[in-house]
Design an enzyme around this catalytic site. Structure first.
Site, PDB file in Angstrom:
ATOM      1  N   TYR A  68      30.507 -15.530 -20.199  1.00  5.34           N
ATOM      2  CA  TYR A  68      29.083 -15.889 -20.055  1.00  5.34           C
ATOM      3  C   TYR A  68      28.443 -16.110 -21.420  1.00  5.34           C
ATOM      4  O   TYR A  68      27.612 -17.000 -21.596  1.00  5.34           O
ATOM      5  CB  TYR A  68      28.323 -14.789 -19.305  1.00  5.34           C
ATOM      6  CG  TYR A  68      28.589 -14.787 -17.817  1.00  5.34           C
ATOM      7  CD1 TYR A  68      28.057 -15.790 -17.001  1.00  5.34           C
ATOM      8  CD2 TYR A  68      29.369 -13.807 -17.233  1.00  5.34           C
ATOM      9  CE1 TYR A  68      28.307 -15.787 -15.634  1.00  5.34           C
ATOM     10  CE2 TYR A  68      29.625 -13.807 -15.865  1.00  5.34           C
ATOM     11  CZ  TYR A  68      29.089 -14.803 -15.072  1.00  5.34           C
ATOM     12  OH  TYR A  68      29.345 -14.814 -13.730  1.00  5.34           O
ATOM     13  N   ARG A 128      12.719  -6.361  -3.391  1.00  2.00           N
ATOM     14  CA  ARG A 128      12.858  -7.258  -4.542  1.00  2.00           C
ATOM     15  C   ARG A 128      11.754  -8.316  -4.617  1.00  2.00           C
ATOM     16  O   ARG A 128      11.682  -9.059  -5.600  1.00  2.00           O
ATOM     17  CB  ARG A 128      14.222  -7.974  -4.482  1.00  2.00           C
ATOM     18  CG  ARG A 128      15.402  -7.226  -5.074  1.00  2.00           C
ATOM     19  CD  ARG A 128      15.382  -7.152  -6.608  1.00  2.00           C
ATOM     20  NE  ARG A 128      15.013  -8.403  -7.239  1.00  2.00           N
ATOM     21  CZ  ARG A 128      15.827  -9.443  -7.438  1.00  2.00           C
ATOM     22  NH1 ARG A 128      17.082  -9.349  -7.074  1.00  2.00           N
ATOM     23  NH2 ARG A 128      15.405 -10.547  -8.001  1.00  2.00           N
ATOM     24  N   ASP A 133      23.913  -4.981 -13.292  1.00  2.00           N
ATOM     25  CA  ASP A 133      24.635  -6.238 -13.471  1.00  2.00           C
ATOM     26  C   ASP A 133      25.473  -6.149 -14.736  1.00  2.00           C
ATOM     27  O   ASP A 133      25.157  -5.362 -15.634  1.00  2.00           O
ATOM     28  CB  ASP A 133      23.674  -7.430 -13.558  1.00  2.00           C
ATOM     29  CG  ASP A 133      24.429  -8.739 -13.380  1.00  2.00           C
ATOM     30  OD1 ASP A 133      24.679  -9.138 -12.231  1.00  2.00           O
ATOM     31  OD2 ASP A 133      24.823  -9.344 -14.399  1.00  2.00           O
ATOM     32  N   ARG A 161      21.466  -9.465  -1.231  1.00  2.00           N
ATOM     33  CA  ARG A 161      20.720 -10.344  -0.339  1.00  2.00           C
ATOM     34  C   ARG A 161      21.158 -10.375   1.116  1.00  2.00           C
ATOM     35  O   ARG A 161      20.481 -10.965   1.950  1.00  2.00           O
ATOM     36  CB  ARG A 161      20.717 -11.773  -0.909  1.00  2.00           C
ATOM     37  CG  ARG A 161      19.708 -11.924  -2.034  1.00  2.00           C
ATOM     38  CD  ARG A 161      19.833 -13.253  -2.714  1.00  2.00           C
ATOM     39  NE  ARG A 161      21.163 -13.390  -3.300  1.00  2.00           N
ATOM     40  CZ  ARG A 161      21.691 -14.538  -3.696  1.00  2.00           C
ATOM     41  NH1 ARG A 161      21.026 -15.652  -3.545  1.00  2.00           N
ATOM     42  NH2 ARG A 161      22.892 -14.577  -4.233  1.00  2.00           N
TER      43      ARG A 161
HETATM   44  O1  1CP Z   1      18.297 -11.923  -7.277  1.00  2.00           O
HETATM   45  C1  1CP Z   1      19.426 -11.539  -6.902  1.00  2.00           C
HETATM   46  O2  1CP Z   1      19.566 -10.882  -5.836  1.00  2.00           O
HETATM   47  C2  1CP Z   1      20.508 -11.897  -7.830  1.00  2.00           C
HETATM   48  C3  1CP Z   1      21.894 -11.761  -7.323  1.00  2.00           C
HETATM   49  C4  1CP Z   1      22.624 -10.682  -8.074  1.00  2.00           C
HETATM   50  C5  1CP Z   1      22.878  -9.380  -7.625  1.00  2.00           C
HETATM   51  C6  1CP Z   1      22.475  -8.739  -6.320  1.00  2.00           C
HETATM   52  C7  1CP Z   1      23.144 -10.803  -9.377  1.00  2.00           C
HETATM   53  C8  1CP Z   1      23.035 -11.967 -10.277  1.00  2.00           C
HETATM   54  N1  1CP Z   1      23.730  -9.591  -9.711  1.00  2.00           N
HETATM   55  C9  1CP Z   1      23.597  -8.718  -8.675  1.00  2.00           C
HETATM   56  C10 1CP Z   1      24.020  -7.296  -8.636  1.00  2.00           C
HETATM   57  C11 1CP Z   1      25.366  -6.997  -9.103  1.00  2.00           C
HETATM   58  N2  1CP Z   1      26.093  -7.697 -10.026  1.00  2.00           N
HETATM   59  C12 1CP Z   1      26.107  -5.861  -8.709  1.00  2.00           C
HETATM   60  C13 1CP Z   1      25.494  -4.790  -7.827  1.00  2.00           C
HETATM   61  C14 1CP Z   1      26.167  -3.868  -7.001  1.00  2.00           C
HETATM   62  C15 1CP Z   1      26.846  -4.346  -5.721  1.00  2.00           C
HETATM   63  O3  1CP Z   1      27.991  -4.838  -5.793  1.00  2.00           O
HETATM   64  O4  1CP Z   1      26.296  -4.095  -4.621  1.00  2.00           O
HETATM   65  C16 1CP Z   1      27.333  -5.923  -9.364  1.00  2.00           C
HETATM   66  C17 1CP Z   1      28.505  -4.969  -9.277  1.00  2.00           C
HETATM   67  C18 1CP Z   1      27.311  -7.072 -10.200  1.00  2.00           C
HETATM   68  C19 1CP Z   1      28.368  -7.457 -11.129  1.00  2.00           C
HETATM   69  C20 1CP Z   1      28.481  -8.882 -11.528  1.00  2.00           C
HETATM   70  N3  1CP Z   1      27.512  -9.711 -12.004  1.00  2.00           N
HETATM   71  C21 1CP Z   1      29.711  -9.576 -11.590  1.00  2.00           C
HETATM   72  C22 1CP Z   1      31.022  -8.969 -11.211  1.00  2.00           C
HETATM   73  C23 1CP Z   1      31.174  -8.950  -9.740  1.00  2.00           C
HETATM   74  C24 1CP Z   1      31.516 -10.252  -9.074  1.00  2.00           C
HETATM   75  O5  1CP Z   1      30.766 -10.629  -8.165  1.00  2.00           O
HETATM   76  O6  1CP Z   1      32.516 -10.864  -9.468  1.00  2.00           O
HETATM   77  C25 1CP Z   1      29.457 -10.867 -12.060  1.00  2.00           C
HETATM   78  C26 1CP Z   1      30.460 -11.969 -12.273  1.00  2.00           C
HETATM   79  C27 1CP Z   1      28.066 -10.948 -12.320  1.00  2.00           C
HETATM   80  C28 1CP Z   1      27.312 -12.101 -12.856  1.00  2.00           C
HETATM   81  C29 1CP Z   1      26.275 -12.533 -11.902  1.00  2.00           C
HETATM   82  N4  1CP Z   1      25.109 -11.857 -11.740  1.00  2.00           N
HETATM   83  C30 1CP Z   1      24.349 -12.468 -10.758  1.00  2.00           C
HETATM   84  C31 1CP Z   1      25.103 -13.573 -10.271  1.00  2.00           C
HETATM   85  C32 1CP Z   1      24.658 -14.513  -9.187  1.00  2.00           C
HETATM   86  C33 1CP Z   1      26.317 -13.602 -10.980  1.00  2.00           C
HETATM   87  C34 1CP Z   1      27.485 -14.586 -10.784  1.00  2.00           C
HETATM   88  C35 1CP Z   1      27.181 -15.924 -11.395  1.00  2.00           C
HETATM   89  C36 1CP Z   1      28.406 -16.835 -11.483  1.00  2.00           C
HETATM   90  O7  1CP Z   1      28.821 -17.362 -10.437  1.00  2.00           O
HETATM   91  O8  1CP Z   1      28.959 -17.004 -12.586  1.00  2.00           O
END
Ligand code: 1CP
Length: 373
Positions: A177, A66, A102, A57
């Protein structure tokens, strides 16, 4: 282990033979890129830099593609996932792409009822809390990973000499999760489950470990040149609980892809007390969050291991002078490690001005190239 012996362990001819013949690591342009050089303890033309959550974002072009597309649909559309993965590479000139997906995608592909709720994160239709719940979990099949392989193949074709990093959630973070049923602050339920019902916890850890392992293997075979295991929430654990209930499962995932020889980065947040235990799980590179200086991380790990990190994401909005000063100290601190992959200490905040990231990449390339000469 010394830096040089660790380096010899990686990317040997024998290990490269485990990769398909058209894998990017067979080309010297990728194998000797600044990113792969640093991940294998070598020095490249400049310090490599990429950002966790570099896709997403903070980019107007991401928001545009998106529009009206739910997160999981975007992840499972190979052409769209490839496009989103490439956007930050084109814009910022970072040294690696991270595959847009993700950590919940493998469970979705296995058939678990999970969605990503905007503004919240992963939410399960039914939380997984008993041994019966765990025994009823579907298994991830290899064919279900076809959209992932397709997206990775499309991405690496476009990336050329820039390596792609694949990733998966570490078993604890994924299981957290599943047991909570959604995001949580303290991860109390999974931490209780480990002690209250170790048999159920172990079964869930094994399920998550093999599912993440399959996800990593699919990305590597389709063209990823490095992988990162995200144990984002491991910092909520004591070292004793980490070693007893979590490390064996992370080790299973990391061991499953060891024979490919691609560098394996292991990252979590709040893990200052866990870094040696995370290394013992079988990682080649340790990712450090923004709370611990890299020279201290290097001492705690016992040297000899490439480090990744750890610019505080908060500094991205603090003005250029403050960001530059902080970056200089991170680069200085990183010199204590055998090699340094520059990154943030956690993901790019969605409110980040993307021009700051582009300027930061240029700056890091410039100052580290001068130092190498
Ligand atoms: O609509 C959106 O844009 C949703 C936001 C979003 C995005 C862009 C989520 C939801 N996931 C992602 C992509 C994503 N997730 C990537 C893409 C590659 C990059 O880094 O550019 C990666 C590596 C992840 C991995 C991920 N998902 C992690 C590990 C990384 C970290 O940030 O610690 C975790 C914990 C998640 C769970 C998750 N998915 C999305 C969210 C908002 C969350 C975190 C929720 C929470 O706070 O528990």
């Amino acid at each position: 282990m010394t830096a040089s012996s660790r380096q010899r362990e990686l990317l040997t001819a024998e290990q490269l033979s485990a990769l398909p013949s058209d894998h990017p690591l067979h080309t010297t342009a990728v194998a000797d890129s600044p990113m792969i050089a640093a991940l294998t303890g070598r020095t490249g033309a400049h310090a490599p830099v990429w950002f966790m959550r570099q896709a997403g974002r903070s980019l107007p072009e991401y928001k545009k593609v998106r529009e009206g597309v739910p997160m999981l649909d975007a992840c499972l559309n190979p052409a769209l996932a490839a496009e989103i993965t490439l956007q930050p590479v084109r814009r910022h000139g970072v040294d690696a792409a991270i595959f847009f997906s993700d950590i919940v995608i493998p469970m979705k592909l296995a058939g678990v009822d999970v969605d990503i709720v905007p503004g919240r994160g992963p939410v399960l239709g039914t939380p997984v809390r008993t041994l019966e719940d765990i025994q009823a979990l579907p298994e991830l099949t290899d064919e279900a990973l076809d959209p992932i392989r397709e997206a990775v193949a499309l991405t690496v074709k476009e990336l050329g000499d820039t390596p792609l990093i694949g990733f998966a959630g570490a078993p604890f973070t994924v299981a957290a999760y599943m047991v909570e049923g959604g995001p949580s602050r303290d991860h109390l339920r999974p931490r209780t489950m480990m002690h209250a019902d170790p048999e159920a916890w172990d079964a869930l850890g094994q399920w998550a470990a093999r599912t993440s392992a399959q996800f990593l293997a699919a990305q590597i075979e389709a063209g990823a040149s490095a992988v990162q295991l995200f144990d984002s929430w491991a910092g909520s654990l004591s070292e004793a609980d980490y070693r007893r209930f979590v490390q064996p499962h992370s080790a299973t995932t990391l061991a499953h892809v060891a024979h490919y020889g691609v560098p394996r980065i292991h990252f979590g947040t709040g893990t200052a007390e866990l870094l040696p235990a995370m290394l013992d799980a079988g990682a080649d590179v340790i990712g450090v969050d923004y709370r611990l200086p890299l020279h201290t991380a290097n001492e705690r790990i016992g040297s000899g291991v490439p480090l990744q990190g750890n610019i505080d994401p908060a500094l991205l909005a603090a003005g250029w002078d403050a960001l530059k000063e902080h970056t200089d100290s991170v680069l200085e601190s990183g010199k204590t490690a055998p090699s340094h992959i520059v990154n943030l200490g956690h993901g790019v905040p969605p409110t980040t001005d993307p021009t700051v990231l582009t300027r930061l990449v240029e700056y890091i390339h410039e100052v580290t190239a001068v130092e190498v000469r």
